[in-house]
Design a protein around this motif. Structure first.
Motif, PDB file in Angstrom:
ATOM      1  N   GLU A   6      -7.369 -67.963  18.378  1.00 59.43           N
ATOM      2  CA  GLU A   6      -6.756 -69.214  18.834  1.00 59.43           C
ATOM      3  C   GLU A   6      -7.254 -69.599  20.220  1.00 59.43           C
ATOM      4  O   GLU A   6      -7.673 -70.740  20.459  1.00 59.43           O
ATOM      5  CB  GLU A   6      -5.236 -69.047  18.831  1.00 59.43           C
ATOM      6  CG  GLU A   6      -4.464 -70.282  19.287  1.00 59.43           C
ATOM      7  CD  GLU A   6      -4.549 -71.435  18.290  1.00 59.43           C
ATOM      8  OE1 GLU A   6      -4.437 -72.591  18.730  1.00 59.43           O
ATOM      9  OE2 GLU A   6      -4.735 -71.163  17.086  1.00 59.43           O
TER      10      GLU A   6
ATOM     11  N   GLU B 272      -6.466 -65.279  10.108  1.00 64.07           N
ATOM     12  CA  GLU B 272      -6.167 -65.784  11.445  1.00 64.07           C
ATOM     13  C   GLU B 272      -7.288 -66.683  11.960  1.00 64.07           C
ATOM     14  O   GLU B 272      -7.040 -67.773  12.497  1.00 64.07           O
ATOM     15  CB  GLU B 272      -5.969 -64.609  12.403  1.00 64.07           C
ATOM     16  CG  GLU B 272      -5.703 -65.047  13.844  1.00 64.07           C
ATOM     17  CD  GLU B 272      -5.782 -63.893  14.837  1.00 64.07           C
ATOM     18  OE1 GLU B 272      -5.527 -64.147  16.026  1.00 64.07           O
ATOM     19  OE2 GLU B 272      -6.121 -62.773  14.422  1.00 64.07           O
TER      20      GLU B 272
ATOM     21  N   GLU C 138      -7.469 -70.074   9.957  1.00 64.24           N
ATOM     22  CA  GLU C 138      -6.426 -71.029  10.340  1.00 64.24           C
ATOM     23  C   GLU C 138      -6.713 -71.638  11.714  1.00 64.24           C
ATOM     24  O   GLU C 138      -6.536 -72.850  11.922  1.00 64.24           O
ATOM     25  CB  GLU C 138      -5.066 -70.330  10.344  1.00 64.24           C
ATOM     26  CG  GLU C 138      -4.586 -69.919   8.957  1.00 64.24           C
ATOM     27  CD  GLU C 138      -3.341 -69.050   9.017  1.00 64.24           C
ATOM     28  OE1 GLU C 138      -2.792 -68.903  10.149  1.00 64.24           O
ATOM     29  OE2 GLU C 138      -2.932 -68.518   7.968  1.00 64.24           O
TER      30      GLU C 138
END
Length: 276
Positions: free
Chosen positions: A7, A34, A37
């Motif tokens: 992220e 992860e 996304e």
């Protein structure tokens, strides 16, 4: 395939999405949930990235092993729609061309030009234009299609021009070669890329009666393109003599004092000054 703290890393630099897709395609890996996304969430940020960096990653991706898988992944993540809405969603023809490009380059970027890579990349947008039988200016129409992409992605003029010519040449390669014009055509600078692009994309019409073998035969028999030396021979460059003022050419090997003496020869006052 995973990126630590995906992220944060993708928020800092969305171009890493393209890099992750390239590695996943080349190494035949799958992205972790992860990372997948996070990449989908930050795909829109690619529009804020520096165009030269994005373009360089696309060139690397196109010339890399597994490029078809990498582009499928970018399409699934929504990144391809952000970068190139003109080719989204890509048809099966695009992925077939990528697989053939992969087999040709074998992951060696030096074997393909930027113009050829762009021709493959933009082929989904050019293909409908090439299939219009009543069109008389294929290069102009394809140029109109490429122009906004070239501005948005800061394409080099040489590369965008080469891609335009190679794509427009597909309409000519779909017809039987005739007359001397065909021999001039195969000697054009862009013809090699156009011929490779034709092999990657396949025929515009039905495969039965495809004129490609005839073009390949003419290309095989034709001399090298204008300005290009035959294979195995290097053009000798003419060595030019250094430019010197008239009357001083015979002085080039003399020491500075000698040059001065030669230059003032005939001037009595100069000779007298030298004697003193």
């Amino acid at each position: 395939y995973a990126i630590a703290d995906a992220e944060t890393r993708l928020r800092e630099d969305p171009v890493r999405i393209l890099r992750a897709a390239r590695f996943a395609g080349r190494l035949d890996f799958e992205l972790t949930p992860e990372l997948r996304e996070a990449a989908a969430r930050h795909a829109g940020d690619l529009s804020k990235s520096a165009p030269p960096r994005v373009l360089e990653e696309l060139y690397r991706l196109l010339a890399s092993r597994g490029s078809a898988k990498a582009f499928r992944l970018l399409d699934e993540l929504g990144a391809l729609r952000v970068l190139l809405p003109e080719i989204t969603p890509p048809p099966d023809l695009f992925y077939t061309a990528l697989e053939r490009l992969d087999a040709h380059s074998e992951g060696d970027r030096s074997r393909v030009s930027h113009a050829l890579l762009l021709g493959v990349l933009l082929s989904p947008a050019a293909w409908p234009l090439l299939q219009k039988e009543d069109e008389h200016d294929y290069e102009g129409r394809i140029g109109d299609m490429i122009r906004p992409i070239a501005l948005r992605m800061t394409l080099a003029r040489r590369d965008s021009t080469g891609a335009r010519q190679a794509l427009a040449a597909q309409a000519r390669l779909a017809t039987e070669p005739r007359g001397r014009g065909s021999h001039r055509f195969v000697r054009r600078e862009f013809f090699r890329d156009a011929l490779l692009l034709r092999r990657f994309l396949g025929p515009l019409g039905p495969e039965e009666g495809d004129p490609l073998p005839h073009w390949e035969q003419i290309a095989h028999e034709a001399p090298p393109p204008d300005g290009e030396a035959p294979p195995g021979r290097r053009r000798r460059r003419r060595r030019l003599a250094p430019h010197l003022p008239r009357g001083l050419a015979h002085c080039v090997e003399l020491p500075p004092l000698g040059i001065f003496a030669q230059h003032v020869a005939g001037d009595a006052r100069g000779e007298a000054a030298l004697r003193r």
